[in-house]
Design a protein around this motif. Structure first.
Motif, mmCIF file in Angstrom:
data_model
loop_
_atom_site.group_PDB
_atom_site.id
_atom_site.type_symbol
_atom_site.label_atom_id
_atom_site.label_comp_id
_atom_site.label_asym_id
_atom_site.label_seq_id
_atom_site.Cartn_x
_atom_site.Cartn_y
_atom_site.Cartn_z
ATOM 1 N N LYS A 167 3.858 1.676 -1.012
ATOM 2 C CA LYS A 167 4.621 1.901 -2.243
ATOM 3 C C LYS A 167 3.734 1.965 -3.485
ATOM 4 O O LYS A 167 4.229 2.193 -4.597
ATOM 5 C CB LYS A 167 5.674 0.801 -2.411
ATOM 6 C CG LYS A 167 6.738 0.807 -1.327
ATOM 7 C CD LYS A 167 7.605 2.068 -1.412
ATOM 8 C CE LYS A 167 8.691 2.071 -0.350
ATOM 9 N NZ LYS A 167 9.485 3.336 -0.370
ATOM 10 N N GLY A 168 2.449 1.725 -3.317
ATOM 11 C CA GLY A 168 1.530 1.918 -4.435
ATOM 12 C C GLY A 168 1.401 0.758 -5.396
ATOM 13 O O GLY A 168 1.071 0.956 -6.569
ATOM 14 N N VAL A 169 1.619 -0.487 -4.897
ATOM 15 C CA VAL A 169 1.494 -1.640 -5.794
ATOM 16 C C VAL A 169 0.476 -2.674 -5.310
ATOM 17 O O VAL A 169 0.356 -3.746 -5.905
ATOM 18 C CB VAL A 169 2.855 -2.339 -6.021
ATOM 19 C CG1 VAL A 169 3.792 -1.456 -6.813
ATOM 20 C CG2 VAL A 169 3.489 -2.757 -4.700
ATOM 21 N N ILE A 228 0.855 -1.204 0.000
ATOM 22 C CA ILE A 228 0.000 0.000 0.000
ATOM 23 C C ILE A 228 0.882 1.242 0.000
ATOM 24 O O ILE A 228 0.684 2.171 -0.781
ATOM 25 C CB ILE A 228 -0.912 -0.004 1.253
ATOM 26 C CG1 ILE A 228 -2.095 -0.959 1.043
ATOM 27 C CG2 ILE A 228 -1.376 1.392 1.599
ATOM 28 C CD1 ILE A 228 -3.310 -0.358 0.407
ATOM 29 N N PHE A 253 5.867 3.418 -6.468
ATOM 30 C CA PHE A 253 5.655 3.014 -7.855
ATOM 31 C C PHE A 253 4.533 3.841 -8.470
ATOM 32 O O PHE A 253 3.614 4.282 -7.786
ATOM 33 C CB PHE A 253 5.269 1.538 -7.930
ATOM 34 C CG PHE A 253 6.403 0.604 -7.627
ATOM 35 C CD1 PHE A 253 7.072 -0.048 -8.653
ATOM 36 C CD2 PHE A 253 6.808 0.378 -6.326
ATOM 37 C CE1 PHE A 253 8.119 -0.916 -8.379
ATOM 38 C CE2 PHE A 253 7.855 -0.492 -6.031
ATOM 39 C CZ PHE A 253 8.509 -1.135 -7.061
#
Lengths: 550, 406
Positions: free
Chosen positions: A293-295, A291, A343
């Motif tokens: 790191k956006g993946v 979450i 990311f």
């Protein structure tokens, strides 16, 4: 014969057209002669979930003759999970070097047991011979390569047979060999799917006919990590490493140094649950940070049916990016690594979303198929549901190739990549490697209840290449985890050594670089897992280069 | 007093239940809050003068429960039942407080008192079972749910609403088996209400039970042969079950009854969207939007269709914004707007505004947390990103606590 020539001419014409429209060198594949093998799922009227998941395949050099051999795992009767006939045997095919293969399964002792799904290759005891880990339903197997063409099942001795204290026997679908603590020994990360028991298999239907149930009908489980003790045994460190805290429905794992700190991290694609990103804390533990790191999720907002995954640097900024496959209508997510920030999902903006919406992707890889110096994308495709049932018309699918146009842009070039790409199938496994050492990356494919296929890369562009075989001395002998920076007159590229690529499959240990029109590598830098830094100057192109850790 | 309190409890509960097909106009939260503060001040004054004023104790406790302040509410209801131990409504609120504080022992005690004092009061037992849904007190929950279900055979048609609500509670608590039983009881008690069928069929479809879902809708169609809504819902169920072809059959049947119905067009648009026939989806949904310009759902799906096309970002934003004007409470609309500004326009400042709204309205929308954290980072607001991450982790921990029985 004339017809075949016409087809070839047409394909070449399409390739040329693709070049003109995309501005990239054409990518061309053709079906090459493949060993006789069919992935058996133990087809039954009653539907059992493992039947949708078989198809693991590996390309690796088991006898150190410099040629990639092929190992395929196979299903079993259902629901008994028994290999009670030769048709269910796992198979090892030795590469004869002339485009043919010889079945050496019996000599090697690799026929296997149970319903097997995935395979991971790595030299865990640093003896110079590649060993095999097989992931399966309620049974995993570790084969030690004896170095004489035979293998020994050492699963029990290695300490890999203990059931999970909470979930019992687990169903593993894949694994990766990774030296997470950088002690020079390959550890083992096993991807577990769901809690499953034939006795409690739910009954589902589609369009009025029995069909496989959706993953949400099953409970998720944690993945497993085994630390290599260096004496042929492993210790289950799933709990102490922090990995066990994350419950998922794991499908595939990619090990890469996402943070650029020299320590390998792990990305796990989950089926209908958020993806997991385990960041290496450099002390034997991992922190789950998908979450952050956006993946964890895609732009679509929901957890997708994550399938295969590969992590390599698509934009050559030194940071490995993530290419994931997923179900029909979910796209095939492409996450660009921005470093500290996290990311950025570029599936839509890169051009990947539109073409991948109509596909269900399984094994996948990030490789430079036309040797132009930019890594392309390949995904093996086939829908999940019953190919013989109500959806028989939509389950088999063609595979998909995206050519890298540069600047984070990709073009679907599947239709111009040869008639082999126009063939539909219920594809699952895909292993990537240069089978004939011609510098072009080939693909070995499996299909559910279908034949093994070899997609020979026959791309015509007169581009140069380099294949690098790393041999660790202080690091693990395979050199898995070594990051490589390659510099030519007009480009800088990055890649890393790994074998676990895509779904359930294991690819060429050697690191492949396409060099475009450049015949000389000015500088080749290797960052070994041990911390050793090595640089080679003025390396000639078009060779398989063996690099030993100093 | 006893009956009045139980009735008030039941009415407030039912009125808080969401309407299936109609969205309620949004009330001003600020006005509501002010009025609540005034009431609390008044009640405090009453309690200062007479700490044993039962009515004030009950009202004050109820307000606290509504605010989610179970720690403050519990002593008020304990005092109330000390003064008036035979009041089942007060025990019900005490149960609510116990559930809110994960106090299994007090929950069990309150449940026993409700059962003893009002063994056949469906309103109280349905309410209690609802509060217990998904709160990790399995024995008490199972007992109370079965008690509520055991009352079904003796109910009249009006009892169906309780079971429908009970089903919704267990559906939200991700207990589909109990939810399905409650929805079925609602249908059995009052087969003349379409929404009971819809709820059960949607639940079954979401659970992957496409066959039983289709069967429920077939019986609804048989019961309401002239209802366009029922046929549209039947199509919607097929779509959810992954059968767009069957959905299209149902849509065509609905169209034969009312070809210009916006609902019929909306279904067709959604089918085309699933089939990735985006130009057709857009044309259909635009037509539906012209016929029903005030339908937030149509604008929402029109936005979805436009965003699938290469050049459709602006039109998608336009439709999502219109959808929000019509229904400001739909968290997913905020999410999609945030997503478009984030991914397509890279306007992180605007994306943050929408994503903050999305997570406020639907804290369980994990993808919104992810994107909001990323948006803060892109703006260089690392402290906000860290705070948002902490907030997300607290939600996850809270959920894990609820899901793991002690």
């Amino acid at each position: 014969m004339r017809g075949l020539q016409l087809v070839r001419a047409l394909v070449l014409g399409l390739g040329l057209l693709a070049t003109l429209t995309t501005g990239v060198d054409p990518i061309q594949f053709e079906d090459g002669p493949a060993p006789r093998f069919v992935t058996r799922t133990g087809r039954t009227t009653r539907k059992y979930l493992p039947q949708t998941m078989a198809g693991g395949v590996a390309v690796f050099d088991y006898n150190n003759d410099g040629l990639l051999d092929i190992y395929v795992v196979n299903g079993a009767t259902m629901p008994a999970l028994l290999k009670d006939g030769a048709q269910y045997s796992d198979r090892l095919f030795r590469n004869n070097g002339d485009g043919t293969f010889t079945d050496v399964t019996d000599t090697a002792g690799l026929a296997g047991q149970g319903f097997n799904i995935g395979v991971a290759i790595g030299d865990y005891d640093n003896d110079g011979f590649e060993d095999i880990f097989v992931a399966g339903v309620h049974r995993n197997t570790l084969y030690h390569n004896n170095g004489d063409g035979t293998f020994t099942d050492v699963t029990e001795r290695a300490g890999l047979v203990r059931p999970d204290p909470q979930y019992g026997k687990l169903w593993a679908v894949g694994a990766t060999w990774v030296d997470y603590d950088r002690d020079g020994l390959l550890d083992l990360f096993v991807v577990n799917y769901v809690q499953w028991d034939a006795k409690t298999e739910p009954v589902c239907e589609k369009g009025g006919l029995p069909d496989y149930c959706y993953p949400r009908a099953y409970t998720g489980v944690p993945n497993s990590v085994f630390h290599n003790n260096g004496d042929g045994t492993f210790t289950d460190v799933s709990a102490v490493s922090g990995i066990r805290r994350s419950i998922g429905k794991g499908m595939a794992v990619a090990a890469a140094d996402f943070e650029g700190d020299g320590w390998p991290d792990l990305f796990v694609s989950n089926d209908t649950l958020p993806n997991s990103l385990f960041l290496n804390q450099r002390n034997g533990t991992f922190k789950e940070a998908a979450i952050e790191k956006g993946v964890a999720f895609t732009e679509n907002g929901a957890a997708i049916s994550g399938m295969g995954v590969d992590a390599r640097d698509i934009d050559n900024d030194s940071l490995p990016d993530i290419f994931e496959t997923a179900l029909l209508n979910e796209t095939m997510p492409l996450f660009r690594n921005l470093g500290q920030v996290g990311f950025e999902e570029i599936t839509f903006s890169s051009g990947v979303a539109h073409a991948s919406l109509a596909k269900t992707g399984w094994s996948n890889g990030i490789y430079d198929f036309n040797n132009d110096g930019r890594k392309d994308l390949f995904a093996a495709c086939g829908h999940v549901m019953d190919a013989q049932g109500s959806l028989h018309a939509t389950v088999p699918q063609t595979n998909i190739i995206f050519a890298n146009l540069g600047k984070e842009q990709f073009a679907d070039v599947s239709t111009s990549a040869g008639v082999a790409l126009a063939r539909r199938g219920v594809h699952r496994g895909a292993a990537f490697g240069d089978l004939d050492n011609d510098g072009r990356v080939d693909v070995v494919l499996t299909e559910l209840d279908g034949p093994l296929r070899i997609l020979r890369n026959v791309s015509l562009a007169p581009n140069h290449w380099l294949l690098i075989r790393t041999i660790g001395t202080k690091s693990n002998r395979d050199g898995i985890g070594t990051r490589i920076r390659l510099v030519t007159e007009d480009s800088v590229q990055y890649n890393a050594v790994s074998t676990s690529v895509g779904y359930a499959s294991s690819s060429d240990l050697r690191v492949h670089f396409g060099l475009g029109r450049r015949a000389l590598v000015q500088e080749l830098e290797l960052f070994w897992p041990s911390g050793t830094y090595q640089v080679l100057k003025n390396v000639k192109a078009d060779q398989v280069l063996t690099v030993r850790e100093p | 007093m006893k009956l009045q309190l139980a009735l008030a409890l039941a009415v407030s509960w039912l009125s808080s239940a969401d309407s299936y097909s109609q969205s309620q106009p949004a009330r001003s939260a600020q006005n509501e809050q002010t009025a609540q503060e005034v009431t609390k001040q008044r009640l405090l004054q009453v309690l200062e003068q007479d700490p044993n004023d039962k009515k004030a104790l009950f009202e004050m406790g109820r307000l606290m429960v509504e605010e989610g302040d179970f720690v403050s509410a519990a002593p008020l209801f304990r005092k109330y039942v000390g003064l008036s131990p035979a009041e089942p409504g007060a025990w019900a609120y005490l149960l609510r407080c116990a559930v809110g504080q994960h106090d299994a022992r007090e929950a069990a005690d309150a449940q026993r008192q409700i059962e003893r004092l009002a063994p056949t009061n469906l309103a109280l037992h349905a309410q209690a079972a609802c509060w217990l849904a998904g709160y990790g007190i399995p024995e008490v929950t199972g007992h109370e749910f079965e008690l509520a279900m055991s009352l079904a055979p003796s109910q009249t048609r009006s009892g169906a609403l309780w079971y429908s609500r009970l089903g919704q509670c267990y559906e939200s608590a991700q207990d589909p088996n109990r939810a399905a039983r409650a929805f079925q009881a609602a249908i059995d008690l009052d087969p003349d209400i379409e929404t009971h069928y819809f709820r059960l069929a949607h639940l079954l479809a979401r659970e992957g039970k496409a066959g039983p879902a289709s069967e429920i809708m077939a019986s609804a169609v048989a019961h309401f042969p002239r209802s366009v809504t029922t046929r549209v819902e039947a199509g919607s169920i097929e779509l959810e079950s992954g059968n767009p072809e069957r959905a299209l059959e149902k849509q065509q049947q609905a169209a034969s009854l009312h070809p210009k119905s916006p609902g019929v067009l909306l279904l067709l648009g959604r089918i085309r969207l699933t089939q990735r026939r985006y130009p057709e989806a857009i044309a259909t949904l635009e037509q539906a939007a012209k016929l029903a310009p005030a339908d937030a759902g149509i604008h929402f799906y029109a936005g979805q269709a436009w965003m699938k096309t290469e050049q459709g970002t602006e039109k998608a934003i336009e439709h999502f914004k219109r959808s929000l004007e019509l229904d400001a409470n739909r968290a997913s609309t905020y999410y999609w707007l945030g997503s478009l500004y984030f991914h397509r326009d890279h306007d992180y400042r605007v994306a943050v505004q929408y994503l903050e709204q999305a997570v406020d309205r639907a804290p369980e929308l994990e993808a919104a947390h992810q994107m909001l954290i990323q948006a803060y980072k892109r703006l260089g607001e690392d402290a906000k990103a860290a705070a948002q991450l902490r907030r997300y982790e607290e939600i996850v921990q809270q959920r894990a606590k609820v899901e793991t029985p002690e």
